[in-house]
Design a protein around this motif. Structure first.
Motif, PDB file in Angstrom:
ATOM      1  N   GLU A  38      -5.547  16.842  -6.690  1.00  0.00           N
ATOM      2  CA  GLU A  38      -4.927  15.593  -7.138  1.00  0.00           C
ATOM      3  C   GLU A  38      -4.491  14.746  -5.939  1.00  0.00           C
ATOM      4  N   LEU A  39      -3.940  15.386  -4.939  1.00  0.00           N
ATOM      5  CA  LEU A  39      -3.474  14.688  -3.750  1.00  0.00           C
ATOM      6  C   LEU A  39      -4.624  13.966  -3.055  1.00  0.00           C
ATOM      7  N   ARG A  40      -5.724  14.693  -2.820  1.00  0.00           N
ATOM      8  CA  ARG A  40      -6.890  14.074  -2.175  1.00  0.00           C
ATOM      9  C   ARG A  40      -7.420  12.896  -3.005  1.00  0.00           C
ATOM     10  N   THR A  41      -7.503  13.084  -4.321  1.00  0.00           N
ATOM     11  CA  THR A  41      -8.073  12.055  -5.203  1.00  0.00           C
ATOM     12  C   THR A  41      -7.219  10.793  -5.221  1.00  0.00           C
ATOM     13  N   ARG A  42      -5.910  10.955  -5.344  1.00  0.00           N
ATOM     14  CA  ARG A  42      -5.040   9.788  -5.421  1.00  0.00           C
ATOM     15  C   ARG A  42      -4.991   9.030  -4.085  1.00  0.00           C
ATOM     16  N   PRO A  66       0.810  -1.229   0.000  1.00  0.00           N
ATOM     17  CA  PRO A  66       0.000   0.000   0.000  1.00  0.00           C
ATOM     18  C   PRO A  66       0.838   1.272   0.000  1.00  0.00           C
ATOM     19  N   VAL A  67       1.672   1.466  -1.026  1.00  0.00           N
ATOM     20  CA  VAL A  67       2.599   2.599  -1.057  1.00  0.00           C
ATOM     21  C   VAL A  67       2.206   3.587  -2.147  1.00  0.00           C
ATOM     22  N   LEU A  68       2.110   4.871  -1.764  1.00  0.00           N
ATOM     23  CA  LEU A  68       1.884   5.964  -2.704  1.00  0.00           C
ATOM     24  C   LEU A  68       3.095   6.885  -2.571  1.00  0.00           C
ATOM     25  N   VAL A  69       3.912   6.963  -3.616  1.00  0.00           N
ATOM     26  CA  VAL A  69       5.184   7.689  -3.515  1.00  0.00           C
ATOM     27  C   VAL A  69       4.986   9.174  -3.807  1.00  0.00           C
ATOM     28  N   ILE A  70       5.868   9.983  -3.199  1.00  0.00           N
ATOM     29  CA  ILE A  70       5.878  11.435  -3.385  1.00  0.00           C
ATOM     30  C   ILE A  70       7.217  11.811  -4.018  1.00  0.00           C
ATOM     31  N   THR A  71       7.174  12.460  -5.167  1.00  0.00           N
ATOM     32  CA  THR A  71       8.425  12.786  -5.853  1.00  0.00           C
ATOM     33  C   THR A  71       8.299  14.069  -6.669  1.00  0.00           C
ATOM     34  N   ALA A  72       9.419  14.772  -6.779  1.00  0.00           N
ATOM     35  CA  ALA A  72       9.491  15.965  -7.644  1.00  0.00           C
ATOM     36  C   ALA A  72      10.197  15.645  -8.946  1.00  0.00           C
ATOM     37  N   GLN A  73      10.681  14.380  -9.093  1.00  0.00           N
ATOM     38  CA  GLN A  73      11.430  13.967 -10.275  1.00  0.00           C
ATOM     39  C   GLN A  73      10.532  13.146 -11.211  1.00  0.00           C
ATOM     40  N   PRO A  74      10.180  13.701 -12.370  1.00  0.00           N
ATOM     41  CA  PRO A  74       9.320  12.956 -13.298  1.00  0.00           C
ATOM     42  C   PRO A  74       9.886  11.579 -13.657  1.00  0.00           C
ATOM     43  N   GLY A  75      11.187  11.452 -13.755  1.00  0.00           N
ATOM     44  CA  GLY A  75      11.781  10.175 -14.131  1.00  0.00           C
ATOM     45  C   GLY A  75      11.652   9.104 -13.073  1.00  0.00           C
ATOM     46  N   PHE A 117       1.543   7.574  -7.525  1.00  0.00           N
ATOM     47  CA  PHE A 117       2.508   8.612  -7.163  1.00  0.00           C
ATOM     48  C   PHE A 117       1.817   9.963  -7.027  1.00  0.00           C
ATOM     49  N   ILE A 118       2.458  10.871  -6.273  1.00  0.00           N
ATOM     50  CA  ILE A 118       2.008  12.254  -6.121  1.00  0.00           C
ATOM     51  C   ILE A 118       3.188  13.155  -6.468  1.00  0.00           C
TER      52      ILE A 118
END
Length: 287
Positions: free
Chosen positions: A118-122, A87-96, A109-110
């Protein structure tokens, strides 16, 4: 299979981020959305132990952290055999990093900076899938337990049936769906005109296979029994007689029924019988 709103808002969530400001933002957002069980850590090295202890429904995981990055955390979480759905939803600023995270096992991902809608929906979507998966898993376990309990009840009932019928009869038999005899006591094989040999599943015991079709049985009576079995019909108190070479007569009474499993598939036959001759002689002697 539906989820109650209360179940979703009661889901346990862990925030993993090395930036205190990000944790504060996420905690505030989740609190405003109604989530009541939110915790956090800035130490990625304790995530696996926390998850083993608390079984989180969702882990919001920052990928870029010093010491141990999010990818290493995901690999550590995957070693927990009890958690088939990660159950992992990752947070990243790197598109790659997005595709790499999904390939590593993350569910979604967020992007940073956060888009609050978007954050609430995901978060909501990921939680719904996680909770439905867990609900299905629990249902499967309950169903499996019910099947095991029902199977045990059927076996107990079968054991009682066999015990009672064997006590109340001179012989008993069972056949599988292919007509192979799986259990036999008494002269039922001879009555049916079967070639006598080892039972199904038994090691050969040295008995000769012999044809007994013409050893004095009344062929009309025996044909009625064979027809009933071929049609998978029950039969009750059918009478069979046999003429012995010395001129004496033997009489038998037989009853039987087809067996079906829970899916109503035919799985064989079972029956019982008594020798009337011995009982008639006994009654005559006592009179």
């Amino acid at each position: 299979m539906k989820l109650a709103e209360a179940d979703i808002l009661d889901a346990s969530i862990l925030i993993v981020d090395d930036q205190e400001s990000n944790i504060a933002l996420l905690e505030r957002l989740l609190g405003e959305s109604g989530y009541t069980r939110v915790s956090s850590t800035m130490n990625p090295e304790e995530v696996c132990a926390l998850h083993r202890k608390n079984h989180y429904d969702l882990i919001l995981l920052d990928l870029q952290m010093p010491g141990m990055d999010g990818f290493q955390v995901i690999e550590g979480l995957k070693t927990n055999d009890a958690d088939v759905y990660l159950p992992v939803l990752v947070i990243t600023a790197q598109p790659g990093h997005k595709l790499r995270a999904l390939q590593a096992g993350a569910r979604d991902f967020i992007s940073k900076p956060f888009d609050l809608l978007e954050l609430r929906t995901r978060i909501r979507n990921t939680l719904e899938v996680r909770l439905l998966y867990r609900k299905l898993e629990n249902y499967s376990k309950e169903l499996e337990q019910t099947v095991l309990e029902r199977t045990a009840e059927l076996r107990e009932s079968e054991a009682r049936y066999r015990s009672l019928t064997e006590l109340a009869s001179d012989w008993y038999w069972e056949q599988d769906e292919n007509g192979n005899f799986t259990k036999v006591s008494g002269p039922v094989l001879e009555m049916l005109g079967i070639q006598v040999g080892p039972l199904l599943g038994e090691v050969g015991d040295g008995r000769e296979v012999r044809d007994v079709r013409s050893e004095g049985w009344n062929q009309t009576e025996r044909a009625a029994l064979q027809a009933a079995i071929a049609a998978r019909e029950p039969f009750l108190d059918l009478i069979f007689s046999r003429s012995n070479p010395n001129g004496t007569q033997q009489k038998y009474q037989v009853s039987g029924e087809p067996m079906f499993n829970k899916s109503l598939r035919f799985i064989g036959y079972r029956g019982i019988g008594i020798e009337l001759t011995a009982r008639e002689d006994s009654h005559a002697g006592s009179a």
